[in-house]
Structures are given as C-alpha cells and as structure tokens.
Design an enzyme around this catalytic site. Structure first.
Site, mmCIF file in Angstrom:
data_model
loop_
_atom_site.group_PDB
_atom_site.id
_atom_site.type_symbol
_atom_site.label_atom_id
_atom_site.label_comp_id
_atom_site.label_asym_id
_atom_site.label_seq_id
_atom_site.Cartn_x
_atom_site.Cartn_y
_atom_site.Cartn_z
ATOM 1 N N CYS A 1 0.891 -1.177 0.000
ATOM 2 C CA CYS A 1 0.000 0.000 0.000
ATOM 3 C C CYS A 1 0.914 1.208 0.000
ATOM 4 C CB CYS A 1 -0.881 -0.013 1.241
ATOM 5 S SG CYS A 1 -1.929 -1.469 1.355
ATOM 6 N N ALA A 2 1.364 1.627 -1.159
ATOM 7 C CA ALA A 2 2.596 2.406 -1.193
ATOM 8 C C ALA A 2 2.469 3.928 -1.291
ATOM 9 C CB ALA A 2 3.461 1.912 -2.341
ATOM 10 N N ALA A 3 1.396 4.444 -1.901
ATOM 11 C CA ALA A 3 1.349 5.893 -2.132
ATOM 12 C C ALA A 3 1.022 6.655 -0.844
ATOM 13 C CB ALA A 3 0.279 6.202 -3.182
ATOM 14 N N PRO A 4 1.562 7.855 -0.664
ATOM 15 C CA PRO A 4 2.339 8.626 -1.640
ATOM 16 C C PRO A 4 3.801 8.196 -1.778
ATOM 17 C CG PRO A 4 2.058 9.893 0.383
ATOM 18 C CD PRO A 4 1.253 8.638 0.550
ATOM 19 N N GLY A 5 4.267 7.275 -0.944
ATOM 20 C CA GLY A 5 5.605 6.746 -1.194
ATOM 21 C C GLY A 5 6.645 7.058 -0.129
ATOM 22 N N MET A 6 6.194 7.604 0.999
ATOM 23 C CA MET A 6 7.164 7.991 2.036
ATOM 24 C C MET A 6 7.935 6.780 2.559
ATOM 25 S SD MET A 6 6.686 11.108 2.061
ATOM 26 C CE MET A 6 7.399 11.890 3.488
ATOM 27 N N ASP B 1 -4.371 -3.589 -7.520
ATOM 28 C CA ASP B 1 -4.836 -4.032 -6.205
ATOM 29 C C ASP B 1 -3.853 -5.075 -5.662
ATOM 30 O OD1 ASP B 1 -6.121 -5.219 -4.069
ATOM 31 O OD2 ASP B 1 -8.096 -5.204 -5.032
ATOM 32 N N ASP C 1 0.897 -1.288 4.940
ATOM 33 C CA ASP C 1 0.510 -0.005 5.567
ATOM 34 C C ASP C 1 -0.835 0.405 4.969
ATOM 35 O OD1 ASP C 1 0.522 2.485 6.788
ATOM 36 O OD2 ASP C 1 1.917 3.384 5.355
ATOM 37 N N CYS D 1 -1.725 4.275 11.096
ATOM 38 C CA CYS D 1 -1.634 5.517 11.868
ATOM 39 C C CYS D 1 -2.951 5.679 12.637
ATOM 40 C CB CYS D 1 -1.315 6.716 10.992
ATOM 41 S SG CYS D 1 -2.327 6.860 9.535
HETATM 42 C C1 LIG Z 1 -1.876 4.664 4.585
HETATM 43 S S1 LIG Z 1 -1.715 4.909 2.897
HETATM 44 C C2 LIG Z 1 -0.077 4.374 2.585
HETATM 45 C C3 LIG Z 1 0.991 5.394 2.910
HETATM 46 C C4 LIG Z 1 2.342 4.992 2.343
HETATM 47 N N1 LIG Z 1 2.754 3.700 2.817
HETATM 48 C C5 LIG Z 1 3.403 6.005 2.694
HETATM 49 O O1 LIG Z 1 4.139 5.806 3.630
HETATM 50 O O2 LIG Z 1 3.484 7.029 1.989
HETATM 51 C C6 LIG Z 1 -2.614 3.562 2.244
HETATM 52 C C7 LIG Z 1 -2.565 3.486 0.720
HETATM 53 O O3 LIG Z 1 -2.893 2.164 0.337
HETATM 54 C C8 LIG Z 1 -3.682 2.192 -0.813
HETATM 55 N N2 LIG Z 1 -4.403 0.898 -0.846
HETATM 56 C C9 LIG Z 1 -5.408 0.492 -0.034
HETATM 57 N N3 LIG Z 1 -5.786 -0.759 -0.331
HETATM 58 C C10 LIG Z 1 -5.006 -1.159 -1.358
HETATM 59 C C11 LIG Z 1 -4.922 -2.366 -2.118
HETATM 60 N N4 LIG Z 1 -5.735 -3.397 -1.884
HETATM 61 N N5 LIG Z 1 -3.991 -2.446 -3.097
HETATM 62 C C12 LIG Z 1 -3.168 -1.395 -3.351
HETATM 63 N N6 LIG Z 1 -3.217 -0.226 -2.686
HETATM 64 C C13 LIG Z 1 -4.120 -0.116 -1.691
HETATM 65 C C14 LIG Z 1 -4.545 3.406 -0.631
HETATM 66 O O4 LIG Z 1 -5.042 3.878 -1.868
HETATM 67 C C15 LIG Z 1 -3.557 4.380 0.013
HETATM 68 O O5 LIG Z 1 -2.893 5.137 -0.962
#
Ligand SMILES: C[S@@+](CC[C@H](N)C(=O)[O-])C[C@H]1O[C@@H](n2cnc3c(N)ncnc32)[C@H](O)[C@@H]1O
Length: 433
Positions: free
Chosen positions: A235-240, A286, A304, A357
């Site tokens: 669950c990578a975006a925004p990528g921190m 996904d 995450d 978080c």
């Molecule tokens: C808490 S944020 C992640 C923050 C990120 N790890 C960072 O440190 O910048 C959760 C992210 O997971 C994505 N997400 C949620 N479920 C997902 C899935 N099944 N597959 C891929 N991405 C997913 C969401 O769209 C969101 O951008």
C-alpha cells in the site's frame, strides 16, 4: 425613492473559512481535503485560521457560549462566529473590514478575551519538527556540515542515554539547536517553531531532506531489509515509506511498490523518481491480486493499509469525533485481507511489518490476532527488543502474547504522530514459539 444601501460584505477569506468549517462538521469531511478543493487563492491563510481553531476549539466554543454571542444574535452563522473569534483571540488579533458580523464580534472583544484568559486554557505544545535525510541524494555528513554552516548547534547526548532522558532533551531543545534521533539514523529533530521554515526549504524542495514524522519512519527501520533484498510495499502511495525503505537498502535490491488509486499512484511515481530511487518498481493495481507467480522472489513485505488515521497529529479536528464502529469494522476487514494475503501468498517471505496511523485496537491488535490465527506459520517479533528496549509504549496486555510485542508511538509521550506497528517473522520448521 432612495435605494437601500448595500451592506458591507464579510471578507472572502472569513467566508471561505466558515464554509469549510461548516461542511467539515456537517458532512464529517477532512478540513485539509476541503481546503485543497476550495482552490482559494489564499489557501495558506485559510489553513492558518482553521488550524488555530482546531488547536483552541474548546476555548473558542466556550467563550462564544458564555458571552451569549449567538443567543443575542440569532441570525449569526455559528461557523463564521468561530472563525472570527479565533482570528481575534488566537490569530492576527484584529479583524478586517466593517461588515456587520465583524462589528458584532468586535463589540464582544473584551468579554471574549477575558473569558479565554480566565479559563486558564493551555494550548498543547506542538510536537517537534522531524526532518529525514534522503540518503539517495544527501549524506548525514553533508547535512551536518550544512547545519553547522547555518549556525545550528547540534545537541549531542551520551551513547547510553535512556529513552526518557532523550525525550526530556527534545523538550528542552533551544531555538538554534537540533538533535539526531536515537532510533533512526538520519532523522533530525528541531523545535516545533521551525515546522514551516522546513516546508519551504530548498533542501526539502530538492528532496534531499524529507519531511517525515519519526513515527512513520519506524516501519522501514524495523522491517530492516538488507542491501540487495527484494521487498514488496503493498500500500505504497504517496511513497514515504517506499523511499525510506530504499534508503535503508542503500538503493540496492528491488522494491515493488503497489498502489491501487490512479492519482495517488502518479504521486508515488513522481516522488520516488524525484527522490532518486533507482530500485523502485511502481505498480498500479490491487495488492490483493498479486500472486507468487510474478512475485516469488519477495522476501520482505510492508503492509501499511488505509486506516482511520486517528493517530495523525496533522489532522485538523473541528468537532468531537465519536468512534465510528461501522467504519472501523469495514477497515478492519480490508486490513485483515491484505495482511493475510501478504502472509499466505508469497513463499519466500522472511519478515512482514504491519503498521497503521490509528490508535484503535480494532485496526491494530485485533488485526494482528486474527491474522496470526489464520496464518500460524508466522510469529510476532518484539518491536521493543528491536529498539534495544529503549521504548515505552507497547500494545494492549489484554491481547496475550500480542500486545507486548507490538509497538505504539503516542503523541503525548513519544512526541510523534500516533502509530501502531507489528513485526512478523516466518517460523522455521523447528520453531516452537
Ligand atoms: C496509509 S496509505 C499508505 C501510505 C504509504 N505507505 C506512505 O508511507 O506514503 C494507504 C494506501 O494504500 C492504498 N491501498 C489500499 N488498499 C489497497 C490495495 N488493496 N492495493 C493497493 N493499494 C491499496 C490506498 O489507496 C492508500 O494510498
């Protein structure tokens, strides 16, 4: 016939702030998202007054009620009243223009200010500003050299300093001092008053320094993939955290960074590219659809997932936020699905870090408990031990063998955002517990 004179308009900035406040409360929307959508030329000043309101909400609402401002003026928009009183008491301390609402609030000025000062209301001290060095582009030595040239003084603590003494040292940082973090290399700590100074700093614009709270930096630190490893960030975006993982691995190895939201995926691609990540392979999709066919080599996984965000200090709270059980139930379902998929689908995984978080057990200990039941080939590692026992807050002891191994960062005691972290290891055949 004489024309009725035009009434003086309330300045746009106050009206826009009041509109956002009203929508945030009525529709339970995030103030930050609403400011962003407003496309108002003065987004910064909107943000400033609403942040001040969020920090001083109890005092402002109390003063409005006790003066009878709204009772005496029943047509006064309560959201506008809150904005104007905040600006008068905690913001610029004066109001623009001669509109009727502005004049009304001015006429209550003395009583409002007296009530606020008599209430003994103490604003919570904000937590420090954390700045992380992006070692793809900049080294610790370069950062320290730069800070010294700019006359920042480094506060150095003895190597055997306890965690409690470390926290005390942060609280007593002088204005021109900074410290390096005791757990995460490359995290610099400054007084909170420098928060905005760093937002506009050239080293931050060029991504050599990253504005990342210490709490969220613990995930990559504890997962600790070595140089050359293959990592999956589900669950990578925004990528921190992808970027931090890349730093931990010294930009060597491979990180598959998966994001399902198209807009956030674009941000992930932009940030990791600008930050010099050479080993990141962004994937739009996904994470639940990933199979071992294409990702058999994955050894370390970060999970995450989306969560309630109840631990985030940068959120602006503008009304009481009751626990929303049905939302938590839905989030928990998705969190269990993703973590369980990580545990069950990739044969060569050694370690998994799970973080949120959120400070709700539903998204934390309960998710860990359920995933361990579903995936007995994994066990928990102690996060506290991984931090050489220099940590205070662990999970809830009502979850035997789970709580004590998990970690919480709590805003008031750890001086960070609120996060939860659990670290799993794949059992070896001869593992008992
Ligand atoms: C808490 S944020 C992640 C923050 C990120 N790890 C960072 O440190 O910048 C959760 C992210 O997971 C994505 N997400 C949620 N479920 C997902 C899935 N099944 N597959 C891929 N991405 C997913 C969401 O769209 C969101 O951008």
């Amino acid at each position: 016939m004489s024309k009725k004179p035009h009434s003086v308009k309330v300045p746009t900035q106050y009206r826009a702030a009041a509109k956002i406040l009203k929508t945030a409360v009525q529709q339970q929307k995030s103030v930050k998202t609403l400011i962003f959508a407003e496309k108002h030329a003065r987004a910064r000043s909107l943000q400033a007054v609403l942040k001040k309101f969020s920090e001083n909400r109890v005092a402002v609402e109390n003063a409005i009620e006790k003066t009878g401002l709204l009772k005496d003026n029943p047509s006064f928009d309560p959201s506008l009243a809150k904005v104007l009183v905040t600006e008068l008491a905690f913001g610029r301390q004066e109001l623009n223009g001669e509109s009727k609402p502005v004049q009304t609030v001015r006429s209550y000025k003395e009583r409002l200010l007296k009530l606020i000062s008599d209430s003994g209301f103490q604003k919570k001290e904000p937590n420090p500003r954390y700045v992380r060095i992006n070692t793809n582009l900049y080294s610790l030595a370069e950062a320290l050299e730069y800070l010294s040239q700019e006359n920042w003084r480094r506060k150095v603590l003895p190597a055997d300093t306890s965690y409690a003494d470390f926290l005390t040292a942060i609280k007593s940082l002088e204005e021109d001092e900074f410290m390096t973090d005791m757990h995460i290399e490359g995290v610099l700590i400054f007084q909170a008053k420098w928060a905005n100074y760093w937002v506009t700093h050239e080293l931050v614009h060029s991504k050599r320094l990253i504005l990342q709270n210490k709490a969220t930096s613990l995930a990559a630190e504890l997962l600790a993939p070595p140089m050359g490893a293959t990592v999956l960030d589900m669950c990578a975006a925004p990528g921190m955290k992808t970027l931090h993982l890349c730093n931990v691995m010294q930009n060597k190895g491979c990180i598959y960074s998966v994001e399902q939201d198209r807009v956030r995926y674009k941000t992930l691609c932009d940030i990791t590219e600008q930050a010099g990540c050479e080993i990141v392979k962004p994937i739009l999709g996904d994470a639940l659809n990933l199979t071992s066919d294409s990702y058999e080599d994955v050894e370390y996984i970060l999970v995450d997932p989306s969560c309630s965000g109840s631990g985030m200090q940068s959120r602006m709270t503008v009304c009481d936020e009751p626990k929303d059980d049905s939302r938590l139930y839905k989030l928990q379902g998705l969190q269990i699905k993703i973590l369980s998929h990580a545990m069950g689908s990739f044969p060569n995984v050694k370690r998994i870090a799970y973080c949120t978080c959120s400070l709700w057990k539903e998204e934390n200990e309960q998710v860990v408990e359920r995933c361990l039941q579903l995936n007995p080939s994994y066990k928990l590692l102690s996060c506290k031990k991984a931090l050489r026992n220099k940590w205070h807050n662990v999970g809830d002891k009502d979850y035997p063998n789970i709580g004590k191994n998990c970690l919480y960062c709590l805003p008031d005691s750890d001086l960070t955002d609120g996060i939860f972290l659990a670290l799993f290891e794949k059992r070896r055949e001869d593992d008992k517990d």
